[in-house]
Design an enzyme around this catalytic site. Structure first.
Site, mmCIF file in Angstrom:
data_model
loop_
_atom_site.group_PDB
_atom_site.id
_atom_site.type_symbol
_atom_site.label_atom_id
_atom_site.label_comp_id
_atom_site.label_asym_id
_atom_site.label_seq_id
_atom_site.Cartn_x
_atom_site.Cartn_y
_atom_site.Cartn_z
ATOM 1 C CG ASP A 9 29.182 55.213 20.359
ATOM 2 O OD1 ASP A 9 28.458 55.855 21.131
ATOM 3 O OD2 ASP A 9 30.355 54.865 20.652
ATOM 4 C CG LEU A 10 30.369 61.550 19.902
ATOM 5 C CD1 LEU A 10 30.441 62.214 18.533
ATOM 6 C CD2 LEU A 10 29.858 62.545 20.940
ATOM 7 C CG ASP A 11 31.970 59.799 23.764
ATOM 8 O OD1 ASP A 11 32.492 60.857 23.414
ATOM 9 O OD2 ASP A 11 30.981 59.737 24.532
ATOM 10 C CB THR A 17 35.607 61.875 23.369
ATOM 11 O OG1 THR A 17 34.742 61.078 22.578
ATOM 12 C CG2 THR A 17 35.658 63.281 22.828
ATOM 13 C CE LYS A 45 37.082 52.183 25.290
ATOM 14 N NZ LYS A 45 37.969 51.506 24.334
ATOM 15 C CB SER A 114 26.064 59.385 21.653
ATOM 16 O OG SER A 114 26.910 59.668 22.741
ATOM 17 C CB ALA A 115 25.674 56.680 26.511
ATOM 18 C CE LYS A 145 24.916 53.636 22.809
ATOM 19 N NZ LYS A 145 26.117 54.245 22.218
ATOM 20 C CD GLU A 169 28.177 51.538 20.423
ATOM 21 O OE1 GLU A 169 29.325 51.491 20.905
ATOM 22 O OE2 GLU A 169 27.300 52.278 20.873
ATOM 23 C CG ASP A 170 33.785 52.836 21.151
ATOM 24 O OD1 ASP A 170 32.574 53.122 21.301
ATOM 25 O OD2 ASP A 170 34.675 53.245 21.922
HETATM 26 C C1 BG6 Z 1 29.483 57.313 26.216
HETATM 27 C C2 BG6 Z 1 30.895 57.014 26.632
HETATM 28 O O1 BG6 Z 1 29.461 57.617 24.854
HETATM 29 O O2 BG6 Z 1 28.956 58.420 26.948
HETATM 30 C C3 BG6 Z 1 30.956 56.793 28.136
HETATM 31 O O3 BG6 Z 1 31.338 55.851 25.969
HETATM 32 C C4 BG6 Z 1 30.364 57.996 28.846
HETATM 33 O O4 BG6 Z 1 32.294 56.600 28.517
HETATM 34 C C5 BG6 Z 1 28.954 58.241 28.365
HETATM 35 O O5 BG6 Z 1 30.353 57.794 30.253
HETATM 36 C C6 BG6 Z 1 28.293 59.455 29.010
HETATM 37 O O6 BG6 Z 1 28.947 60.593 28.575
HETATM 38 P P1 BG6 Z 1 28.771 62.039 29.217
HETATM 39 O O7 BG6 Z 1 29.466 62.945 28.248
HETATM 40 O O8 BG6 Z 1 27.288 62.317 29.281
HETATM 41 O O9 BG6 Z 1 29.385 61.996 30.563
HETATM 42 MG MG MG Z 2 31.604 54.712 22.225
#
Ligand code: BG6
Ligand code: MG
Length: 218
Positions: A9-11, A17, A45, A114-115, A145, A169-170
């Site tokens: 996962d990224l964030d 972030t 998240k 990542s989402a 997710k 994953e967090d």
């Molecule tokens: C996820 C984050 O990785 O991405 C969420 O954990 C975030 O908090 C989601 O809403 C969507 O991100 P973005 O950058 O497309 O708004």
């Molecule tokens: Mg995350």
């Protein structure tokens, strides 16, 4: 050595972030008179932008027209982009690069799952795009997710089976997604929050090469 799929996962896993998403959402919530705390933020998240706004509105019992929601989504993202625009290598969370390097050196497959629709530019800004053999982000999936789509697509792109792929994953939603896909779920963060994970670490500095070796062997 066996070859396995490692999906990150990224964030909140690779970069911190999650704090920027929180700050940007807090502004929107504040303007709408909605109390939005760090505890509430756990629900966001791993969750898509659109769904995140719905959760916040739900917290405040606020109903809104689609055009207002569309405007807030744009405003939130513009604010978020402001936070990430100057991101550099030093915002990579401690211990992440050594793990990526170890996996690369040992011929493992690495993907991002990542989402976020901002995932690719963030990887570029912090200079680690080259570690990834595949990237699946919020632009590529229809089901967010805890649906496992993002991780299943990542494994497919790597040419690997879903079953037994490793997921870092967090978020609770992300751990659930990994578990549904029969992947190995590795929680990064608070163990009490991520208790559904198969393994738990506070951060990547706690992940040893012995642990990674064991994952590859199993
Ligand atoms: C996820 C984050 O990785 O991405 C969420 O954990 C975030 O908090 C989601 O809403 C969507 O991100 P973005 O950058 O497309 O708004
Ligand atoms: Mg995350």
């Amino acid at each position: 050595m066996n070859q396995k799929a490692f999906i990150f996962d990224l964030d909140g896993v690779i970069v911190d972030t999650a704090k920027y998403h929180f700050l940007a959402w807090q502004k929107i919530a504040g303007r709408l008179g909605i109390n939005f705390s760090h505890e509430h933020n756990e629900q966001l998240k791993g969750v898509s932008r659109v769904r995140s706004l719905d959760i916040i509105l739900g917290l405040g019992g606020v109903e809104a027209a689609q055009e207002d929601k569309d405007r807030w989504l744009i405003e939130k993202n513009e604010d978020y982009l402001g936070y990430i625009t100057n991101m550099k290598e030093d915002e990579i969370l401690e211990g992440v690069v050594p793990v990526l390097q170890y996996l690369k050196d040992n011929n493992q497959k690495i993907a991002l799952g990542s989402a976020s629709k901002n995932a690719r530019p963030i990887l570029e800004k912090v200079g680690i795009l080259h570690y990834f053999d595949a990237i699946v982000d919020g632009n590529d999936v229809t089901n967010a997710k805890p649906d496992p789509e993002v991780f299943i697509r990542a494994a497919q792109l790597l040419g690997m089976q879903s079953e037994g792929a490793m997921v870092f994953e967090d978020s609770v939603a992300g751990i659930q997604a990994a578990n549904v896909a029969d992947m190995v779920s590795i929680g990064i963060g608070d163990k009490t929050v991520l208790h559904e994970a198969q393994y738990n670490f506070n951060d990547f500095t706690e992940i040893s090469t012995e642990f990674l070796e064991q994952l590859v062997k199993n």
